[in-house]
Design a protein around this motif. Structure first.
Motif, PDB file in Angstrom:
ATOM      1  N   MET A  96      39.515  35.596  30.703  1.00 44.18           N
ATOM      2  CA  MET A  96      41.112  35.400  31.365  1.00 44.18           C
ATOM      3  C   MET A  96      41.326  36.663  32.141  1.00 44.18           C
ATOM      4  O   MET A  96      41.293  37.743  31.493  1.00 44.18           O
ATOM      5  CB  MET A  96      42.135  35.068  30.315  1.00 44.18           C
ATOM      6  N   THR A  97      41.756  36.636  33.188  1.00 40.36           N
ATOM      7  CA  THR A  97      42.036  37.839  34.110  1.00 40.36           C
ATOM      8  C   THR A  97      43.330  37.828  34.172  1.00 40.36           C
ATOM      9  O   THR A  97      44.159  36.986  34.369  1.00 40.36           O
ATOM     10  CB  THR A  97      41.208  37.642  35.684  1.00 40.36           C
ATOM     11  N   ASN A  98      43.962  39.143  34.441  1.00 37.60           N
ATOM     12  CA  ASN A  98      45.324  39.492  34.715  1.00 37.60           C
ATOM     13  C   ASN A  98      45.261  40.718  35.602  1.00 37.60           C
ATOM     14  O   ASN A  98      44.517  41.549  35.549  1.00 37.60           O
ATOM     15  CB  ASN A  98      46.139  39.785  33.427  1.00 37.60           C
ATOM     16  N   LEU A 129      30.370  41.277  42.351  1.00 31.38           N
ATOM     17  CA  LEU A 129      30.513  40.259  43.609  1.00 31.38           C
ATOM     18  C   LEU A 129      30.275  38.817  43.415  1.00 31.38           C
ATOM     19  O   LEU A 129      29.448  38.432  42.330  1.00 31.38           O
ATOM     20  CB  LEU A 129      29.652  40.721  44.832  1.00 31.38           C
ATOM     21  N   ARG A 130      30.908  37.851  44.304  1.00 32.43           N
ATOM     22  CA  ARG A 130      30.713  36.361  44.212  1.00 32.43           C
ATOM     23  C   ARG A 130      31.387  35.770  43.116  1.00 32.43           C
ATOM     24  O   ARG A 130      30.685  34.901  42.643  1.00 32.43           O
ATOM     25  CB  ARG A 130      29.314  36.314  44.532  1.00 32.43           C
ATOM     26  N   ARG A 131      32.055  36.371  42.255  1.00 28.60           N
ATOM     27  CA  ARG A 131      32.893  35.797  41.061  1.00 28.60           C
ATOM     28  C   ARG A 131      34.378  35.437  41.465  1.00 28.60           C
ATOM     29  O   ARG A 131      35.064  34.967  40.805  1.00 28.60           O
ATOM     30  CB  ARG A 131      32.957  36.700  39.887  1.00 28.60           C
ATOM     31  N   GLY A 132      34.947  35.777  42.719  1.00 28.63           N
ATOM     32  CA  GLY A 132      36.030  35.284  42.991  1.00 28.63           C
ATOM     33  C   GLY A 132      37.197  36.229  42.830  1.00 28.63           C
ATOM     34  O   GLY A 132      38.386  36.057  43.005  1.00 28.63           O
ATOM     35  N   PHE A 133      36.869  37.541  42.187  1.00 28.64           N
ATOM     36  CA  PHE A 133      37.976  38.345  41.959  1.00 28.64           C
ATOM     37  C   PHE A 133      38.611  39.189  42.883  1.00 28.64           C
ATOM     38  O   PHE A 133      39.759  39.134  43.057  1.00 28.64           O
ATOM     39  CB  PHE A 133      37.124  39.545  41.001  1.00 28.64           C
ATOM     40  N   GLY A 134      37.911  39.185  44.175  1.00 24.70           N
ATOM     41  CA  GLY A 134      38.514  39.813  45.403  1.00 24.70           C
ATOM     42  C   GLY A 134      39.325  38.777  45.946  1.00 24.70           C
ATOM     43  O   GLY A 134      40.457  39.311  46.274  1.00 24.70           O
ATOM     44  N   PHE A 164      46.627  48.405  42.327  1.00 21.56           N
ATOM     45  CA  PHE A 164      46.655  47.033  41.554  1.00 21.56           C
ATOM     46  C   PHE A 164      45.079  46.848  40.843  1.00 21.56           C
ATOM     47  O   PHE A 164      44.186  47.323  41.465  1.00 21.56           O
ATOM     48  CB  PHE A 164      46.815  45.890  42.317  1.00 21.56           C
ATOM     49  N   VAL A 165      45.098  46.782  39.502  1.00 18.20           N
ATOM     50  CA  VAL A 165      43.580  46.347  38.850  1.00 18.20           C
ATOM     51  C   VAL A 165      43.753  45.178  38.302  1.00 18.20           C
ATOM     52  O   VAL A 165      44.880  44.749  37.498  1.00 18.20           O
ATOM     53  CB  VAL A 165      43.493  47.621  37.725  1.00 18.20           C
ATOM     54  N   MET A 166      42.645  44.288  38.339  1.00 16.57           N
ATOM     55  CA  MET A 166      42.388  43.340  37.671  1.00 16.57           C
ATOM     56  C   MET A 166      41.645  43.350  36.507  1.00 16.57           C
ATOM     57  O   MET A 166      40.509  44.149  36.427  1.00 16.57           O
ATOM     58  CB  MET A 166      41.680  42.119  38.520  1.00 16.57           C
ATOM     59  N   PHE A 167      42.003  43.207  35.281  1.00 16.99           N
ATOM     60  CA  PHE A 167      41.330  43.074  34.101  1.00 16.99           C
ATOM     61  C   PHE A 167      40.686  41.781  33.711  1.00 16.99           C
ATOM     62  O   PHE A 167      41.255  40.669  33.816  1.00 16.99           O
ATOM     63  CB  PHE A 167      42.034  43.648  33.144  1.00 16.99           C
ATOM     64  N   ASP A 168      39.466  41.738  33.289  1.00 19.79           N
ATOM     65  CA  ASP A 168      38.745  40.677  32.829  1.00 19.79           C
ATOM     66  C   ASP A 168      38.382  41.064  31.285  1.00 19.79           C
ATOM     67  O   ASP A 168      37.565  41.877  30.995  1.00 19.79           O
ATOM     68  CB  ASP A 168      37.597  40.257  33.495  1.00 19.79           C
ATOM     69  N   CYS A 169      38.955  40.193  30.033  1.00 24.39           N
ATOM     70  CA  CYS A 169      38.639  40.965  28.720  1.00 24.39           C
ATOM     71  C   CYS A 169      39.173  42.348  28.744  1.00 24.39           C
ATOM     72  O   CYS A 169      38.029  42.894  28.028  1.00 24.39           O
ATOM     73  CB  CYS A 169      37.377  40.325  28.362  1.00 24.39           C
ATOM     74  N   ASP A 170      40.220  42.809  29.108  1.00 28.94           N
ATOM     75  CA  ASP A 170      40.493  44.151  28.994  1.00 28.94           C
ATOM     76  C   ASP A 170      39.584  45.175  29.804  1.00 28.94           C
ATOM     77  O   ASP A 170      39.960  46.307  29.597  1.00 28.94           O
ATOM     78  CB  ASP A 170      40.927  44.740  27.734  1.00 28.94           C
ATOM     79  N   LYS A 171      38.747  44.872  30.669  1.00 26.80           N
ATOM     80  CA  LYS A 171      37.873  45.619  31.231  1.00 26.80           C
ATOM     81  C   LYS A 171      38.238  45.520  32.664  1.00 26.80           C
ATOM     82  O   LYS A 171      38.400  44.456  33.508  1.00 26.80           O
ATOM     83  CB  LYS A 171      36.300  45.132  31.348  1.00 26.80           C
ATOM     84  N   PRO A 172      38.440  46.483  33.510  1.00 29.47           N
ATOM     85  CA  PRO A 172      38.775  46.585  34.890  1.00 29.47           C
ATOM     86  C   PRO A 172      37.497  46.074  35.893  1.00 29.47           C
ATOM     87  O   PRO A 172      36.433  46.647  35.443  1.00 29.47           O
ATOM     88  CB  PRO A 172      38.995  47.890  35.310  1.00 29.47           C
TER      89      PRO A 172
END
Length: 148
Positions: free
Chosen positions: A1-3, A70-75, A38-46
């Motif tokens: 889960m990302t935030n 890359l290519r994970r949809g984060f951007g 702004f930083v996106m975290f996935d499982c508490d990792k930036p």
């Protein structure tokens, strides 16, 4: 889960992610303190970071966006968040990328940006070392814009 979180202090802790998109620490330092980070975290990792500055009353500029994978949809997810965050503050968001950054230009266009203008010799005038991507020397800044 990302935030996604807006970072208010210790922005330099995210320098390693920002350097993925901009190879010059000196260049990143010029805008980092005055930027909204702004930083996106996935499982508490930036996993993704974006820096945005105010240009004028109507326009903000995305100075940097970078993802550790890359290519994970984060951007795209980060851009969507930023569009929503800034839509009531500005009318336009602009972003610049190198003339040799074919993948970046495609990414921005897929996310609703259109070509705006070019700043000639930006990279050759402002970076100590030449930058090459896709076998092309990065010389000019290609500016794109999106209506928010």
């Amino acid at each position: 889960m990302t935030n996604i979180k807006k970072i208010l202090d210790k922005k330099n802790e995210y320098m390693s992610i920002l350097l993925i998109a901009d190879p010059s620490k000196k260049a990143v330092r010029k805008y980092l303190d005055s930027s909204d980070l702004f930083v996106m975290f996935d499982c508490d990792k930036p996993v993704c970071a974006a820096a945005v500055i105010r240009i004028d009353e109507q326009t903000c500029e995305l100075k940097n966006i970078a993802a550790s994978k890359l290519r994970r949809g984060f951007g795209s997810k980060m851009l969507s968040y930023l569009f929503d965050y800034y839509k009531d503050k500005y009318n336009y968001m602009q972003v610049g990328t190198g003339n040799s950054s074919i993948g970046n230009i495609s990414f921005y266009k897929k996310n609703g940006f259109i070509l705006s203008h070019q700043i000639d010799n930006f990279f050759t005038d402002n970076y100590e070392e030449p930058i090459f991507e896709n076998g092309i020397q990065c010389e000019h800044m290609i500016m794109l814009e999106k209506r928010l």
